[in-house]
Design a protein around this motif. Sequence first.
Motif, mmCIF file in Angstrom:
data_model
loop_
_atom_site.group_PDB
_atom_site.id
_atom_site.type_symbol
_atom_site.label_atom_id
_atom_site.label_comp_id
_atom_site.label_asym_id
_atom_site.label_seq_id
_atom_site.Cartn_x
_atom_site.Cartn_y
_atom_site.Cartn_z
ATOM 1 N N GLY A 1 0.803 -1.212 0.000
ATOM 2 C CA GLY A 1 0.000 0.000 0.000
ATOM 3 C C GLY A 1 0.838 1.264 0.000
ATOM 4 N N VAL A 2 1.914 1.258 0.774
ATOM 5 C CA VAL A 2 2.744 2.463 0.914
ATOM 6 C C VAL A 2 3.684 2.644 -0.268
ATOM 7 N N PHE A 3 4.302 1.568 -0.726
ATOM 8 C CA PHE A 3 5.330 1.688 -1.764
ATOM 9 C C PHE A 3 4.954 1.035 -3.092
ATOM 10 N N ALA B 1 7.553 3.179 10.650
ATOM 11 C CA ALA B 1 6.633 3.106 11.791
ATOM 12 C C ALA B 1 5.180 3.071 11.324
ATOM 13 N N GLU B 2 4.895 3.807 10.258
ATOM 14 C CA GLU B 2 3.540 3.808 9.700
ATOM 15 C C GLU B 2 3.168 2.418 9.203
ATOM 16 N N ASP C 1 15.889 -3.646 -3.380
ATOM 17 C CA ASP C 1 16.067 -4.004 -4.789
ATOM 18 C C ASP C 1 14.815 -3.756 -5.615
ATOM 19 N N THR C 2 13.766 -3.219 -5.009
ATOM 20 C CA THR C 2 12.520 -2.955 -5.729
ATOM 21 C C THR C 2 12.382 -1.497 -6.132
ATOM 22 N N GLY C 3 13.395 -0.684 -5.837
ATOM 23 C CA GLY C 3 13.337 0.730 -6.180
ATOM 24 C C GLY C 3 12.902 1.635 -5.046
ATOM 25 N N GLU D 1 13.075 7.082 2.419
ATOM 26 C CA GLU D 1 11.615 7.006 2.457
ATOM 27 C C GLU D 1 11.162 5.766 3.225
ATOM 28 N N PHE D 2 11.907 4.688 3.079
ATOM 29 C CA PHE D 2 11.589 3.471 3.820
ATOM 30 C C PHE D 2 11.661 3.735 5.321
#
Length: 271
Positions: A142-144, A231-232, A218-220, A225-226
């Motif tokens: 959902g986030v990335f 925490a979210e 490795d997914t970009g 940002e990670f």
Amino acid sequence: AYFVAVPTSSGTGSECTPFAIITDKETGIKWPLADYALLPNMAIVDADNCMTAPRGLTAASGIDVMTHAIESYVSIMASDYTKGLSERAAKLVFENLPSSFTNGAKDPHAREEMHNASCMAGMAFTNASLGITHSLAHALGGVFRVPHGRANALLMADVVAWNADYHGQCDTDAARKYARLAHLLDLPAATTRQGVASLLVAIQALKDEMSMPAGIRDTGVIAAEFEQRLAEMVGQALRDSCTPTNPRAPDAHALTELYRRAWTGNAVQGH
């Protein structure tokens, strides 16, 4: 109205489940919905509809089937009625996914077996639910925007190792179930630890054979940002409907560590 579901990929098992996912594009949250109004009246599981699926979809959806089979097998809600489906689905995946991925329509038998495995795993987790591999994958996806099957692939081995307490005593109920599953897959499983190790190696080998990314990095996804959204994602995973049925109850610290391990993608090695 009569609800007929015709799957065109061998992965979610949605044709026989009361589950759906809605993604909030503004917040990046994936909301799992569960209602028997979402359960189809009829499922037409015809492998002709998936023969030409591209390799990327075959790999990601196939890993999703594997995750459904393994997580439903060790779920705290698993029963004699669901375990048989989980076991058979897992065996079909390990026996047929590599050829389904490599040969596609040239091996219609492998395609058909993966289609059947997807449906059987769906039947299993409809009744037994899943675990934190899915919880973590829902949040990560959902986030990335990491495709769901690929997200499962990034997280599966680390979750199996954690549930089994592989780096500790390796004497949990989940560990014994993983070892039993390894035995059914004809993998070395003379002891619980050896069985868990064999399953971890088999999962990693399947990922490698299909050239799946080693780690989240490795997914970009950008490292800063990670970290910013870690925490979210952990919060989302804790609230996910799949978390309560995981065989080992996690806290925020445990989920954070699992995400960090999945970031580097250092394979969990069996001994």
